[in-house]
Design a protein around this motif. Sequence first.
Motif, PDB file in Angstrom:
ATOM      1  N   ALA A 123      -7.625   4.798   1.471  1.00  0.00           N
ATOM      2  CA  ALA A 123      -7.926   5.310   2.864  1.00  0.00           C
ATOM      3  C   ALA A 123      -7.526   6.868   2.907  1.00  0.00           C
ATOM      4  CB  ALA A 123      -6.851   4.422   3.701  1.00  0.00           C
ATOM      5  N   VAL A 148       1.636   4.965   0.747  1.00  0.00           N
ATOM      6  CA  VAL A 148       1.174   5.852   1.710  1.00  0.00           C
ATOM      7  C   VAL A 148       1.693   7.231   1.845  1.00  0.00           C
ATOM      8  CG1 VAL A 148       1.002   6.229   4.313  1.00  0.00           C
ATOM      9  CG2 VAL A 148       0.934   3.737   3.367  1.00  0.00           C
ATOM     10  N   GLU A 163      -7.184  10.089   4.645  1.00  0.00           N
ATOM     11  CA  GLU A 163      -6.997  10.529   6.074  1.00  0.00           C
ATOM     12  C   GLU A 163      -7.585  12.047   6.403  1.00  0.00           C
ATOM     13  OE1 GLU A 163      -3.000  11.453   9.293  1.00  0.00           O
ATOM     14  OE2 GLU A 163      -2.829  10.420   7.131  1.00  0.00           O
ATOM     15  N   THR A 211      -4.138   4.586  12.502  1.00  0.00           N
ATOM     16  CA  THR A 211      -2.678   4.540  12.251  1.00  0.00           C
ATOM     17  C   THR A 211      -1.863   5.115  13.579  1.00  0.00           C
ATOM     18  OG1 THR A 211      -0.958   4.760  10.586  1.00  0.00           O
ATOM     19  CG2 THR A 211      -2.206   6.655  10.737  1.00  0.00           C
ATOM     20  N   GLU A 216      -3.089   5.119   0.500  1.00  0.00           N
ATOM     21  CA  GLU A 216      -3.291   6.079   1.578  1.00  0.00           C
ATOM     22  C   GLU A 216      -2.880   7.424   1.459  1.00  0.00           C
ATOM     23  OE1 GLU A 216      -2.440   4.298   5.242  1.00  0.00           O
ATOM     24  OE2 GLU A 216      -2.898   2.381   4.728  1.00  0.00           O
ATOM     25  N   LYS A 218      -9.313   7.448   7.220  1.00  0.00           N
ATOM     26  CA  LYS A 218      -8.283   7.153   8.246  1.00  0.00           C
ATOM     27  C   LYS A 218      -8.085   8.248   9.358  1.00  0.00           C
ATOM     28  CE  LYS A 218      -3.245   6.584   7.771  1.00  0.00           C
ATOM     29  NZ  LYS A 218      -2.165   6.778   6.398  1.00  0.00           N
ATOM     30  N   SER A 262       0.877  -1.095  -0.073  1.00  0.00           N
ATOM     31  CA  SER A 262       0.032   0.165   0.009  1.00  0.00           C
ATOM     32  C   SER A 262       0.792   1.295   0.081  1.00  0.00           C
ATOM     33  CB  SER A 262      -0.884   0.031   1.310  1.00  0.00           C
ATOM     34  OG  SER A 262      -2.228  -0.702   1.066  1.00  0.00           O
TER      35      SER A 262
END
Length: 275
Positions: free
Chosen positions: A119, A72, A121, A179, A101, A145, A70
């Motif tokens: 995801a 990020v 955030e 996270t 993400e 997220k 993934s």
Amino acid sequence: MSTPLPPFALFDGLLDDAAVFPPGNFPLEEAIARRMRRRGTAAARYVGPLLLPVALIDEALACATPLTISVVGRPGASTGALLAAAEKVVASAGHSLAGIELPHGSDWRNALALGVPLAVEIPAGPDGLERLSDITEVDGQVHVKLRTGSTPHNPVPTPAQLGAFIVGCLSQDLAFKLTGGLHHPITGEPAGAGETQFGFLNVLVATDAALAGAGASAVEDLLASRETDALVGTLRSLSADRAATIRATFHSYGCCDVLDPVHALSDHGLIEERI
């Protein structure tokens, strides 16, 4: 002797492998070696994809070991750079892209084009909750997220903020991931941490309560609870269907040393394996 949970998948894939991120900060070579050592072991079923920043994608793709990655980006990251890195993973031989993400911003929807889970955030507090309606307009594919560990720019959210986030996601029919900071099973102040850290078992129980209709205040109390026996007892009483519903809502969380929570699950008799 405690009786383990029935064989349903409450904990399967709960732990996204954030080994290269703080506070673990493992070199990529070591992070990959750790994943290799876990393959075929009892712990492997609880671990999801390897989370990597854009800066490590080229190095990871040069690895002969097939990786599920993934990509990020933390707040402030370029969506264009994240997409370019994700496209490299898709085009690579042997590796696979599990998701992206990225921070919520004006162009986060550009990442939908790759057709992989996202995801998105948001910050803790009212400003973040206001963004949920923008995310819920996308049908499926997108999780929300929230950062539950501290960074220089983001303190640990309060139990009230995390509770409002969980209830807010449910009100918009959104799944979420977390996270940072969830290193221990039960909420507390670990030695040397200098701050309260949420327990990942607290989050599972709080999510179950929210799904059952509990309000933000009750969810907040469960997130702050230090009652280990009560929290573990709640999880042990779950049916398979109820457990599946929890995990459809609380998708996963990033963890820099995934064996720590797996050991905790074993210590509390919540999984059959003695890791």
